[in-house]
Design a protein around this motif. Structure first.
Motif, PDB file in Angstrom:
ATOM      1  N   ILE A 148       0.864  -1.191   0.000  1.00 32.65           N
ATOM      2  CA  ILE A 148       0.000   0.000   0.000  1.00 32.65           C
ATOM      3  C   ILE A 148       0.894   1.231   0.000  1.00 32.65           C
ATOM      4  O   ILE A 148       1.885   1.319   0.739  1.00 32.65           O
ATOM      5  CB  ILE A 148      -0.958  -0.007   1.196  1.00 32.65           C
ATOM      6  CG1 ILE A 148      -2.184  -0.854   0.838  1.00 32.65           C
ATOM      7  CG2 ILE A 148      -1.369   1.411   1.609  1.00 32.65           C
ATOM      8  CD1 ILE A 148      -3.292  -0.879   1.817  1.00 32.65           C
ATOM      9  N   ASP A 149       0.550   2.168  -0.860  1.00 30.18           N
ATOM     10  CA  ASP A 149       1.303   3.415  -1.020  1.00 30.18           C
ATOM     11  C   ASP A 149       0.438   4.569  -0.515  1.00 30.18           C
ATOM     12  O   ASP A 149      -0.559   4.933  -1.147  1.00 30.18           O
ATOM     13  CB  ASP A 149       1.651   3.604  -2.499  1.00 30.18           C
ATOM     14  CG  ASP A 149       2.611   4.747  -2.733  1.00 30.18           C
ATOM     15  OD1 ASP A 149       3.223   5.226  -1.756  1.00 30.18           O
ATOM     16  OD2 ASP A 149       2.748   5.167  -3.893  1.00 30.18           O
ATOM     17  N   PHE A 150       0.812   5.113   0.626  1.00 32.11           N
ATOM     18  CA  PHE A 150       0.032   6.206   1.206  1.00 32.11           C
ATOM     19  C   PHE A 150       0.235   7.497   0.417  1.00 32.11           C
ATOM     20  O   PHE A 150       1.358   7.887   0.110  1.00 32.11           O
ATOM     21  CB  PHE A 150       0.414   6.429   2.673  1.00 32.11           C
ATOM     22  CG  PHE A 150      -0.188   5.425   3.617  1.00 32.11           C
ATOM     23  CD1 PHE A 150      -1.524   5.516   3.984  1.00 32.11           C
ATOM     24  CD2 PHE A 150       0.588   4.401   4.142  1.00 32.11           C
ATOM     25  CE1 PHE A 150      -2.092   4.589   4.849  1.00 32.11           C
ATOM     26  CE2 PHE A 150       0.039   3.472   5.009  1.00 32.11           C
ATOM     27  CZ  PHE A 150      -1.303   3.565   5.363  1.00 32.11           C
ATOM     28  N   LYS A 151      -0.854   8.147   0.112  1.00 33.72           N
ATOM     29  CA  LYS A 151      -0.822   9.416  -0.619  1.00 33.72           C
ATOM     30  C   LYS A 151      -0.673  10.596   0.327  1.00 33.72           C
ATOM     31  O   LYS A 151      -0.244  11.678  -0.076  1.00 33.72           O
ATOM     32  CB  LYS A 151      -2.110   9.562  -1.442  1.00 33.72           C
ATOM     33  CG  LYS A 151      -2.251   8.473  -2.499  1.00 33.72           C
ATOM     34  CD  LYS A 151      -3.675   8.304  -2.985  1.00 33.72           C
ATOM     35  CE  LYS A 151      -4.208   9.525  -3.698  1.00 33.72           C
ATOM     36  NZ  LYS A 151      -5.559   9.251  -4.286  1.00 33.72           N
ATOM     37  N   GLN A 152      -1.064  10.399   1.578  1.00 34.30           N
ATOM     38  CA  GLN A 152      -0.862  11.401   2.612  1.00 34.30           C
ATOM     39  C   GLN A 152      -0.485  10.685   3.897  1.00 34.30           C
ATOM     40  O   GLN A 152      -0.770   9.496   4.056  1.00 34.30           O
ATOM     41  CB  GLN A 152      -2.117  12.250   2.818  1.00 34.30           C
ATOM     42  CG  GLN A 152      -3.342  11.457   3.242  1.00 34.30           C
ATOM     43  CD  GLN A 152      -4.599  12.304   3.251  1.00 34.30           C
ATOM     44  OE1 GLN A 152      -4.840  13.088   2.339  1.00 34.30           O
ATOM     45  NE2 GLN A 152      -5.395  12.163   4.294  1.00 34.30           N
TER      46      GLN A 152
END
Length: 252
Positions: free
Chosen positions: A39-43
């Motif tokens: 998972i790649d957090f955008k914030q």
């Protein structure tokens, strides 16, 4: 061209879900490849948001028999103290990566070394490349190396990937893959066998790439806590930014 960011970096995984907080990347063809299932957090998440997301990803991965969870935090943002305390308490491994780029004409000149030969992988050298890659990939387990071999074969047939093999006194000792887009050539899986390091082989592989793609911006990702990053700085690579990751492996 626009500034290079981590969004330009190749990933085998594809976005299967996205919301305001994160992107979910999954690669069903190779579930044990951690760097393509994450998972790649955008914030930057709060502790509660991270915990809820971690529970979701753990549950999702369990359905596919995956025993890890991996998260990337937003580019050029450090984890909050609260997150760091949570990671430590919940036994996450924390690290960070650094992104570098260079224009090919800025790479240092090299003296000719007749012991070193760098070649693009061809039909004639593919078997040697695959055997060497299997040896390199086996450090992550035989299952990983076996599955990764299929990707190497697919990449050989992909016009947007250049596979390179290095020879030292005619012995195959190093490999690197280059992922190509319109303006960018990304150096990936850059490896020289331990017993053949510090002989200039890595530098000659890079020089080969610089000469092969003089109109591209060359980029690579380095472990922020590893020594090769110092070599890249000496070779005139320019630091672009960093990205933190959190990783956990489950043994149940």
């Amino acid at each position: 061209m626009d500034k290079i960011t981590f969004s330009n970096i190749h990933s085998y995984g594809k976005v299967i879900d996205e919301n305001t907080l994160y992107k979910h990347i999954h690669f069903p063809e190779m579930l044990i490849m951690y760097d393509s299932n994450y998972i790649d957090f955008k914030q930057m998440p709060t502790v509660q948001e991270f915990e809820e997301t971690a529970l979701f990803l753990r549950s999702y991965h369990q359905k596919y028999g995956q025993n890890h969870v991996k998260f990337y935090l937003p580019e050029n943002e450090k984890p909050t103290d609260e997150l760091l305390h949570y990671f430590q308490a919940d036994q996450y491994e924390i690290g960070f990566y650094e992104l570098y780029s260079i224009q090919p004409d800025q790479f240092p000149s090299l003296a000719v070394n007749s012991d070193i030969s760098i070649q693009a992988v061809s039909n004639q050298s593919l078997t040697e490349y695959l055997q060497l890659q299997f040896e390199i990939d086996s450090q992550f387990g035989l299952e990983f190396a076996t599955q990764k071999s299929m990707l190497h074969k697919q990449n050989f047939a992909n016009n947007n990937v250049l596979q390179i093999i290095a020879y030292y006194k005619e012995k195959p000792v190093g490999t690197v893959d280059v992922f190509l887009s319109k303006d960018i050539a990304e150096i990936d899986s850059f490896t020289v066998l331990d017993s053949f390091q510090k002989k200039g082989i890595g530098s000659h592989m890079q020089k080969f790439i610089m000469e092969r793609f003089p109109q591209h911006t060359i980029c690579l990702v380095a472990d922020g806590e590893d020594t090769p990053r110092e070599m890249y700085k000496k070779q005139n690579y320019q630091y672009i930014g960093y990205k933190y990751e959190a990783f956990k492996l489950f043994f149940d």
